[in-house]
Scaffold this motif. Structure first.
Motif, PDB file in Angstrom:
ATOM      1  N   GLY A 128      52.647  38.422  46.223  1.00 45.41           N
ATOM      2  CA  GLY A 128      52.739  39.285  45.045  1.00 45.41           C
ATOM      3  C   GLY A 128      54.129  39.819  44.773  1.00 45.41           C
ATOM      4  N   THR A 129      55.143  39.046  45.091  1.00 46.67           N
ATOM      5  CA  THR A 129      56.513  39.557  45.181  1.00 46.67           C
ATOM      6  C   THR A 129      57.020  40.219  43.905  1.00 46.67           C
ATOM      7  N   PHE A 130      56.884  39.530  42.786  1.00 49.01           N
ATOM      8  CA  PHE A 130      57.451  40.062  41.543  1.00 49.01           C
ATOM      9  C   PHE A 130      56.337  40.623  40.648  1.00 49.01           C
ATOM     10  N   MET A 131      55.491  41.427  41.226  1.00 48.35           N
ATOM     11  CA  MET A 131      54.358  42.036  40.543  1.00 48.35           C
ATOM     12  C   MET A 131      54.847  43.075  39.527  1.00 48.35           C
ATOM     13  N   THR A 132      54.389  42.959  38.295  1.00 47.54           N
ATOM     14  CA  THR A 132      54.753  43.915  37.253  1.00 47.54           C
ATOM     15  C   THR A 132      53.703  45.019  37.157  1.00 47.54           C
ATOM     16  N   GLY A 134      58.743  38.157  54.366  1.00 52.03           N
ATOM     17  CA  GLY A 134      59.881  38.493  53.523  1.00 52.03           C
ATOM     18  C   GLY A 134      61.070  38.972  54.330  1.00 52.03           C
ATOM     19  N   ASN A 135      60.806  39.837  55.297  1.00 46.66           N
ATOM     20  CA  ASN A 135      61.898  40.338  56.137  1.00 46.66           C
ATOM     21  C   ASN A 135      62.494  39.240  57.006  1.00 46.66           C
ATOM     22  N   MET A 165      59.737  42.187  47.826  1.00 44.11           N
ATOM     23  CA  MET A 165      58.422  42.392  48.432  1.00 44.11           C
ATOM     24  C   MET A 165      58.210  43.860  48.800  1.00 44.11           C
ATOM     25  N   THR A 166      59.208  44.475  49.393  1.00 38.37           N
ATOM     26  CA  THR A 166      59.081  45.866  49.812  1.00 38.37           C
ATOM     27  C   THR A 166      58.923  46.791  48.611  1.00 38.37           C
ATOM     28  N   ALA A 167      59.701  46.572  47.574  1.00 40.47           N
ATOM     29  CA  ALA A 167      59.608  47.414  46.375  1.00 40.47           C
ATOM     30  C   ALA A 167      58.244  47.264  45.713  1.00 40.47           C
ATOM     31  N   THR A 168      57.734  46.039  45.649  1.00 41.83           N
ATOM     32  CA  THR A 168      56.407  45.801  45.074  1.00 41.83           C
ATOM     33  C   THR A 168      55.324  46.490  45.888  1.00 41.83           C
ATOM     34  N   PHE A 169      55.424  46.388  47.215  1.00 42.08           N
ATOM     35  CA  PHE A 169      54.437  47.031  48.089  1.00 42.08           C
ATOM     36  C   PHE A 169      54.380  48.533  47.825  1.00 42.08           C
ATOM     37  N   GLN A 170      55.530  49.156  47.697  1.00 42.96           N
ATOM     38  CA  GLN A 170      55.560  50.603  47.460  1.00 42.96           C
ATOM     39  C   GLN A 170      54.839  50.967  46.165  1.00 42.96           C
ATOM     40  N   ARG A 171      55.094  50.212  45.105  1.00 48.32           N
ATOM     41  CA  ARG A 171      54.463  50.517  43.821  1.00 48.32           C
ATOM     42  C   ARG A 171      52.962  50.262  43.861  1.00 48.32           C
ATOM     43  N   ILE A 190      54.807  48.335  60.988  1.00 44.56           N
ATOM     44  CA  ILE A 190      56.071  49.070  60.908  1.00 44.56           C
ATOM     45  C   ILE A 190      56.671  48.935  59.515  1.00 44.56           C
ATOM     46  N   TYR A 191      56.670  47.718  58.979  1.00 42.62           N
ATOM     47  CA  TYR A 191      57.225  47.510  57.639  1.00 42.62           C
ATOM     48  C   TYR A 191      56.446  48.308  56.591  1.00 42.62           C
ATOM     49  N   MET A 192      55.120  48.347  56.711  1.00 45.61           N
ATOM     50  CA  MET A 192      54.312  49.065  55.731  1.00 45.61           C
ATOM     51  C   MET A 192      54.557  50.569  55.813  1.00 45.61           C
ATOM     52  N   VAL A 193      54.602  51.102  57.022  1.00 40.68           N
ATOM     53  CA  VAL A 193      54.828  52.547  57.186  1.00 40.68           C
ATOM     54  C   VAL A 193      56.241  52.918  56.748  1.00 40.68           C
ATOM     55  N   ASN A 194      57.218  52.099  57.085  1.00 37.16           N
ATOM     56  CA  ASN A 194      58.590  52.367  56.634  1.00 37.16           C
ATOM     57  C   ASN A 194      58.702  52.346  55.121  1.00 37.16           C
ATOM     58  N   ALA A 195      57.806  51.614  54.458  1.00 42.53           N
ATOM     59  CA  ALA A 195      57.805  51.545  52.994  1.00 42.53           C
ATOM     60  C   ALA A 195      56.980  52.669  52.362  1.00 42.53           C
TER      61      ALA A 195
END
Length: 427
Positions: free
Chosen positions: A271-275, A296-297, A324-330, A357-362
């Motif tokens: 879902g990388t470039f999810m709008t 992604g990392n 990926m990280t920015a999309t996950f946050q949104r 760890i990646y999810m919590v850091n985000a």
């Protein structure tokens, strides 16, 4: 001489106790059951055979013949579940050439090796979303038969898609190579899509994996471009659902996601470039999002290593990781349903828990992160009656980490106890 009634009752009770099957009692200092928002302290979990039969506050004393497992200094959780792995491979500088010298048996044996690493890392159930020559079908059978140790495997077999798509294994190769390696999983048109799904059903797939956009690791396409028409996606989903199979969709670009969601797919992978439009559609349709931040990392870091990835792949990898990280946050903030998935096989097997760890850091709460790999993953798989939480009647899939992962999520990478279906694999 008549025996006193009390002696007869006592003897009968002792005889019955001797005949009763032995149980396993687990004394858990802390229990994250996968459902509650807080952990329970000082709990006894009773296991009989392959199922959990009871959960009680306090530390219950074992009866004669029972097995006691002391985890008073640990946090016990449901067996973890990874909804996106590729067990028969692992990304390396030789990935793009190994198909010329590996045989189907090589892939299957390699899958068994990585499956054990995955199980010992605490992941007792996985979805394998794409393999070579149905290698993970053989792995699924071997694990179920007890020939090898590994997690429960729900396999999609080889991923399917259109000519020249991310699913097309010869995409970007020379004409000679393309002609040498026909791809039976490749289809064109709605009728071809239906036939591809039915062929996978015939070969024993547990679910269907399709590619509606390009990918990062393939040589000849853009990660964002749509690669399947709406009619083709709809034909896949309708046919799979008719056979009782769910559909997982690899998609980086928004148009490929939109077509898939509107067709009724069960999960969007990456879902990388999810709008914002896609976020709203996923909430409206109840579509699960499987983020794969680990992949992604990993590719972003390996893109910096000269020679590890082909230049065209490295260029895409540098864009995808941060997106990926920015999309996950949104998506998390918007309330999209999220299930845990790593895409291991891109990143190294056995390191699945880095995803927490990646999810919590985000920005995700630690308890929410753990639930993505327990309750939410079981719902996506459709096995929440048997897996995903620590409750009486469910399979005894249990893992433990020392200390409190809600205070330090990095502890999830240090699983010290693994039980699957009542059998201890790591203690």
């Amino acid at each position: 001489m008549r025996l006193p009634c009390r002696l007869i009752i006592t003897a009968a009770a002792l005889f019955a106790a001797a005949l009763a099957p032995a149980k396993t009692l687990i004394h858990a200092g802390s229990l994250i059951d996968g459902r509650a928002d807080t952990a329970r302290k000082a709990v006894t979990i009773t296991v009989d055979g392959d199922r959990i039969t009871g959960i009680a506050d306090g530390y219950t004393a074992p009866a004669a013949g029972d097995t006691l497992i002391d985890l008073k200094n640990a946090t016990v959780m449901p067996g973890l579940m990874d909804m996106h792995v590729h067990l028969d491979g692992q990304q390396s500088p030789t990935t793009y050439t190994e198909g010329f010298y590996l045989n189907p048996g090589d892939y299957a044996l390699r899958a068994a090796f990585y499956a054990k690493k995955t199980l010992l890392a605490g992941f007792t159930t996985v979805r394998n979303l794409g393999d070579n020559n149905y290698s993970t079908r053989a792995l699924r059978k071997a694990i179920a038969a007890g020939w090898v140790d590994g997690p429960r495997v729900y396999t999609a077999g080889p991923a399917i898609g259109t000519t020249g798509s991310h699913a097309d294994g010869t995409n970007g190769y020379s004409d000679q190579v393309i002609n040498l390696f026909p791809e039976p999983e490749i289809f064109n048109g709605a009728d071809g899509a239906r036939a591809a799904v039915r062929n996978h059903v015939k070969h024993g797939a547990d679910l269907i994996k399709i590619m509606t956009t390009g990918g990062v690791l393939s040589l000849g396409d853009s990660a964002q471009g749509a690669q399947m028409t709406s009619e083709e996606v709809k034909a896949v989903v309708e046919t799979a659902h008719e056979y009782g199979l769910k559909v997982a969709v690899h998609a980086h670009g928004s148009e490929g996601m939109k077509r898939a969601i509107l067709a009724g797919v069960d999960s969007i992978e990456h879902g990388t470039f999810m709008t914002d439009e896609i976020v709203a559609l996923m909430k409206e349709h109840g579509t699960y999002y499987v983020p794969t931040l680990s992949a992604g990392n990993y590719v972003m870091e390996k893109a910096k290593v000269p020679g590890f990835l082909p230049p065209s792949v490295a260029a895409k990898a540098m864009l995808v990781g941060p997106a990926m990280t920015a999309t996950f946050q949104r998506a998390y903030q918007a309330g999209v349903k999220i299930a845990f998935g790593t895409d291991q096989g891109v990143a190294p097997h056995g390191e699945n828990a880095k995803e927490f760890i990646y999810m919590v850091n985000a920005g995700m709460k630690p308890m929410d992160a753990i639930k993505t790999s327990t309750l939410e993953a079981s719902k996506l798989l459709g096995v929440d009656k048997d897996l995903g939480t620590v409750e009486a009647g469910k399979f005894a899939d249990l893992v433990a980490v020392p200390g409190d992962p809600l205070a330090d999520i990095k502890l999830m990478t240090n699983v010290t106890f693994v039980m699957k279906a009542g059998t201890v694999y790591k203690q």
